[in-house]
Structures are given as structure tokens and as C-alpha cells.
Design a protein around this motif. Structure first.
Motif, mmCIF file in Angstrom:
data_model
loop_
_atom_site.group_PDB
_atom_site.id
_atom_site.type_symbol
_atom_site.label_atom_id
_atom_site.label_comp_id
_atom_site.label_asym_id
_atom_site.label_seq_id
_atom_site.Cartn_x
_atom_site.Cartn_y
_atom_site.Cartn_z
ATOM 1 N N VAL A 44 25.354 28.333 40.327
ATOM 2 C CA VAL A 44 24.116 29.010 39.934
ATOM 3 C C VAL A 44 24.388 30.488 39.631
ATOM 4 O O VAL A 44 23.924 31.016 38.607
ATOM 5 C CB VAL A 44 23.034 28.846 41.028
ATOM 6 N N ILE A 45 25.147 31.157 40.507
ATOM 7 C CA ILE A 45 25.457 32.583 40.295
ATOM 8 C C ILE A 45 26.221 32.778 38.996
ATOM 9 O O ILE A 45 25.877 33.635 38.173
ATOM 10 C CB ILE A 45 26.252 33.152 41.490
ATOM 11 N N GLN A 46 27.246 31.970 38.777
ATOM 12 C CA GLN A 46 28.038 32.122 37.554
ATOM 13 C C GLN A 46 27.222 31.757 36.319
ATOM 14 O O GLN A 46 27.359 32.387 35.276
ATOM 15 C CB GLN A 46 29.308 31.284 37.637
ATOM 16 N N ALA A 47 26.354 30.766 36.438
ATOM 17 C CA ALA A 47 25.518 30.386 35.292
ATOM 18 C C ALA A 47 24.555 31.513 34.923
ATOM 19 O O ALA A 47 24.375 31.823 33.736
ATOM 20 C CB ALA A 47 24.753 29.107 35.607
ATOM 21 N N LEU A 48 23.941 32.140 35.929
ATOM 22 C CA LEU A 48 23.028 33.249 35.656
ATOM 23 C C LEU A 48 23.763 34.437 35.032
ATOM 24 O O LEU A 48 23.268 35.054 34.078
ATOM 25 C CB LEU A 48 22.314 33.674 36.939
ATOM 26 N N CYS A 49 24.933 34.756 35.581
ATOM 27 C CA CYS A 49 25.715 35.872 35.043
ATOM 28 C C CYS A 49 26.178 35.583 33.620
ATOM 29 O O CYS A 49 26.102 36.448 32.729
ATOM 30 C CB CYS A 49 26.910 36.173 35.943
ATOM 31 N N LEU B 34 22.750 46.129 35.572
ATOM 32 C CA LEU B 34 22.689 44.684 35.298
ATOM 33 C C LEU B 34 24.059 44.146 34.876
ATOM 34 O O LEU B 34 24.486 43.089 35.325
ATOM 35 C CB LEU B 34 21.647 44.383 34.221
ATOM 36 N N GLU B 35 24.759 44.874 34.016
ATOM 37 C CA GLU B 35 26.078 44.440 33.568
ATOM 38 C C GLU B 35 27.087 44.461 34.715
ATOM 39 O O GLU B 35 27.899 43.542 34.852
ATOM 40 C CB GLU B 35 26.559 45.316 32.408
ATOM 41 N N ILE B 36 27.041 45.494 35.540
ATOM 42 C CA ILE B 36 27.943 45.564 36.690
ATOM 43 C C ILE B 36 27.641 44.413 37.657
ATOM 44 O O ILE B 36 28.554 43.757 38.162
ATOM 45 C CB ILE B 36 27.833 46.941 37.398
ATOM 46 N N GLY B 37 26.342 44.159 37.893
ATOM 47 C CA GLY B 37 25.957 43.055 38.778
ATOM 48 C C GLY B 37 26.420 41.704 38.244
ATOM 49 O O GLY B 37 26.927 40.855 38.984
ATOM 50 N N ALA B 38 26.249 41.499 36.937
ATOM 51 C CA ALA B 38 26.669 40.239 36.337
ATOM 52 C C ALA B 38 28.192 40.094 36.387
ATOM 53 O O ALA B 38 28.711 39.008 36.697
ATOM 54 C CB ALA B 38 26.166 40.146 34.900
ATOM 55 N N ALA B 39 28.896 41.166 36.104
ATOM 56 C CA ALA B 39 30.362 41.114 36.173
ATOM 57 C C ALA B 39 30.808 40.857 37.608
ATOM 58 O O ALA B 39 31.715 40.050 37.855
ATOM 59 C CB ALA B 39 30.962 42.419 35.652
ATOM 60 N N PHE B 40 30.168 41.523 38.567
ATOM 61 C CA PHE B 40 30.493 41.309 39.975
ATOM 62 C C PHE B 40 30.226 39.851 40.373
ATOM 63 O O PHE B 40 31.016 39.238 41.079
ATOM 64 C CB PHE B 40 29.682 42.262 40.858
ATOM 65 N N GLY B 41 29.116 39.291 39.878
ATOM 66 C CA GLY B 41 28.795 37.887 40.167
ATOM 67 C C GLY B 41 29.846 36.937 39.630
ATOM 68 O O GLY B 41 30.236 35.978 40.300
ATOM 69 N N ILE C 74 33.032 37.713 38.986
ATOM 70 C CA ILE C 74 34.265 37.921 39.761
ATOM 71 C C ILE C 74 34.146 37.259 41.124
ATOM 72 O O ILE C 74 35.079 36.586 41.586
ATOM 73 C CB ILE C 74 34.579 39.426 39.888
ATOM 74 N N LEU C 75 32.999 37.428 41.775
ATOM 75 C CA LEU C 75 32.765 36.795 43.071
ATOM 76 C C LEU C 75 32.870 35.277 42.965
ATOM 77 O O LEU C 75 33.486 34.614 43.810
ATOM 78 C CB LEU C 75 31.397 37.202 43.621
ATOM 79 N N GLY C 76 32.318 34.732 41.906
ATOM 80 C CA GLY C 76 32.399 33.288 41.689
ATOM 81 C C GLY C 76 33.831 32.811 41.516
ATOM 82 O O GLY C 76 34.213 31.772 42.042
ATOM 83 N N VAL C 77 34.624 33.582 40.793
ATOM 84 C CA VAL C 77 36.033 33.220 40.593
ATOM 85 C C VAL C 77 36.785 33.282 41.920
ATOM 86 O O VAL C 77 37.567 32.382 42.252
ATOM 87 C CB VAL C 77 36.691 34.131 39.531
ATOM 88 N N VAL C 78 36.558 34.335 42.693
ATOM 89 C CA VAL C 78 37.256 34.485 43.974
ATOM 90 C C VAL C 78 36.862 33.366 44.940
ATOM 91 O O VAL C 78 37.720 32.698 45.534
ATOM 92 C CB VAL C 78 36.978 35.881 44.593
ATOM 93 N N ILE C 79 35.563 33.151 45.091
ATOM 94 C CA ILE C 79 35.099 32.093 46.014
ATOM 95 C C ILE C 79 35.514 30.729 45.493
ATOM 96 O O ILE C 79 35.922 29.857 46.260
ATOM 97 C CB ILE C 79 33.575 32.193 46.221
ATOM 98 N N GLY C 80 35.449 30.531 44.189
ATOM 99 C CA GLY C 80 35.910 29.268 43.610
ATOM 100 C C GLY C 80 37.379 29.019 43.886
ATOM 101 O O GLY C 80 37.790 27.901 44.198
ATOM 102 N N GLY C 81 38.185 30.077 43.789
ATOM 103 C CA GLY C 81 39.616 29.958 44.107
ATOM 104 C C GLY C 81 39.839 29.596 45.566
ATOM 105 O O GLY C 81 40.696 28.771 45.892
ATOM 106 N N MET C 82 39.062 30.240 46.445
ATOM 107 C CA MET C 82 39.187 29.922 47.872
ATOM 108 C C MET C 82 38.784 28.470 48.150
ATOM 109 O O MET C 82 39.435 27.776 48.933
ATOM 110 C CB MET C 82 38.320 30.890 48.705
ATOM 111 N N MET C 83 37.726 28.031 47.491
ATOM 112 C CA MET C 83 37.280 26.652 47.692
ATOM 113 C C MET C 83 38.280 25.659 47.109
ATOM 114 O O MET C 83 38.495 24.591 47.667
ATOM 115 C CB MET C 83 35.886 26.458 47.103
ATOM 116 N N LEU C 84 38.887 26.013 45.982
ATOM 117 C CA LEU C 84 39.916 25.158 45.396
ATOM 118 C C LEU C 84 41.104 25.054 46.337
ATOM 119 O O LEU C 84 41.640 23.965 46.568
ATOM 120 C CB LEU C 84 40.354 25.703 44.036
#
Length: 178
Positions: free
Chosen positions: A12-17, A45-52, A54-64
Motif C-alpha cells: 500500500v505504501i509503495q503503491a501510494l508513493c 510531498l516528494e521527500i515523503g513519497a521518496a522516503f516511502g 525507500i522504506l518499502g525497498v528496505v523492509i521488502g529486502g528484510m522480509m525477503l
């Protein structure tokens, strides 16, 4: 469902961003007019979306990484269970006093091979395989292949880890042994 929640949240976070960035690019490309916002708000807004993202990639990597570790653990447990099953087979075969040929036939039968397939693999006649399977069933105290397999399944499913005791030999076998 509990394990799916982090995946859904990341999605959801990555889709919104991604929607934010794609809609911004498409609105500029097609010339859609939007209500003007201050450049500070746009930057946030752009910083928040970029942060979202990046956060998704990091958490996704941890979950992988966790999923791969869990997969490795499951494969290891399966390997151990497979080894335990083979140990159990060898233990039972020894208890029953199976000959090397009977051990081969029993293993093939437990694997689900037909009499003709076993005969072809062992380069022997189907009659010999039938005689050997009957000897195996007699020594194991069962009447057929499904009961033979169920003996091993019962042993593997025991909660206490103990092996089922050897069935008592039929009276006709005891008389002939004397």
C-alpha cells in the motif's frame, strides 16, 4: 493473516508513493491543471513519497531475507525428516529380518512402484517380486502395501518420538519356527 499484514502495508505504501510520482509526471505531460500548492509543500510531498519508496525497498529486502531464511529452515527440516524416514525404514527392515533383496523390493513398494516396475528395475520376474512382497508382508505382520506404508506413517506421526512396538507374530509362524 498476521504474516501477510507487513506485505500488505508495504504494498500500500509503495503503491501510494508510486501513484504520487506517476500522477505528477502524467499531469505535467498531459497538461492537467491542478490547484497550486506552495513549493515547500510540494518538496515535502516528494521527500515523503521518496522516503516511502525507500522504506518499502528496505523492509521488502528484510522480509525477503527472512523468507529465504525460513525457506532454508523448512528445507533443512524436510531433509532431516527424509533422513529420519530412511533411518526408520532401515530399523524396521532389520527388525523384520528382511534379506537385501526384500529390502530393495520393500523400498520400491513403499515408493509406490508397481510389481512390474520393481521387476524391471531389479531385472527379475514379476513372480519373484510377488513372492518377495508376500514375504515382506508376512514378516511385517501386514496384509498389503497400504498397511505396510501406514506402519511407517504411524511411527513418524507419534508425538513421543518412540517407535511402535513390533507386532506379535501370528501363531502359524511361531509353530513353523519350532
Amino acid at each position: 493473516m498476521k504474516r501477510a499484514a507487513p506485505f500488505i502495508a508495504i504494498f500500500v505504501i509503495q503503491a501510494l508513493c508510486a501513484f504520487f510520482f506517476v500522477s505528477d509526471i502524467l499531469s505535467s505531460f498531459f497538461g492537467f491543471q491542478t490547484a497550486p500548492i506552495s513549493w515547500e509543500m510540494r518538496e515535502l510531498l516528494e521527500i515523503g513519497a521518496a522516503f516511502g519508496l525507500i522504506l518499502g525497498v528496505v523492509i521488502g529486502g528484510m522480509m525477503l531475507r527472512r523468507a529465504l531464511r525460513d525457506r532454508h529452515s523448512a528445507e533443512e527440516q524436510l531433509r532431516r525428516a527424509s533422513g529420519a524416514f530412511m533411518d526408520l525404514l532401515q530399523e524396521r527392515f532389520a527388525e523384520w529380518g528382511l534379506t537385501p533383496s526384500e529390502k530393495d523390493v520393500a523400498l520400491f513398494a513403499i515408493k509406490g512402484m508397481s510389481t512390474s516396475e520393481i521387476a524391471a528395475l531389479r531385472a527379475t520376474s514379476e513372480g519373484t517380486v510377488k513372492a518377495q512382497t508376500n514375504a515382506i508382508y508376512r514378516k511385517a505382520g501386514v496384509s498389503g502395501r497400504s498397511q505396510l506404508l501406514s506402519l511407517f506413517i504411524e511411527d513418524l506421526m507419534r508425538d513421543d518420538g518412540a517407535v511402535r512396538p513390533m507386532p506379535a507374530a501370528p501363531a502359524s509362524t511361531m509353530i513353523s519356527a519350532k
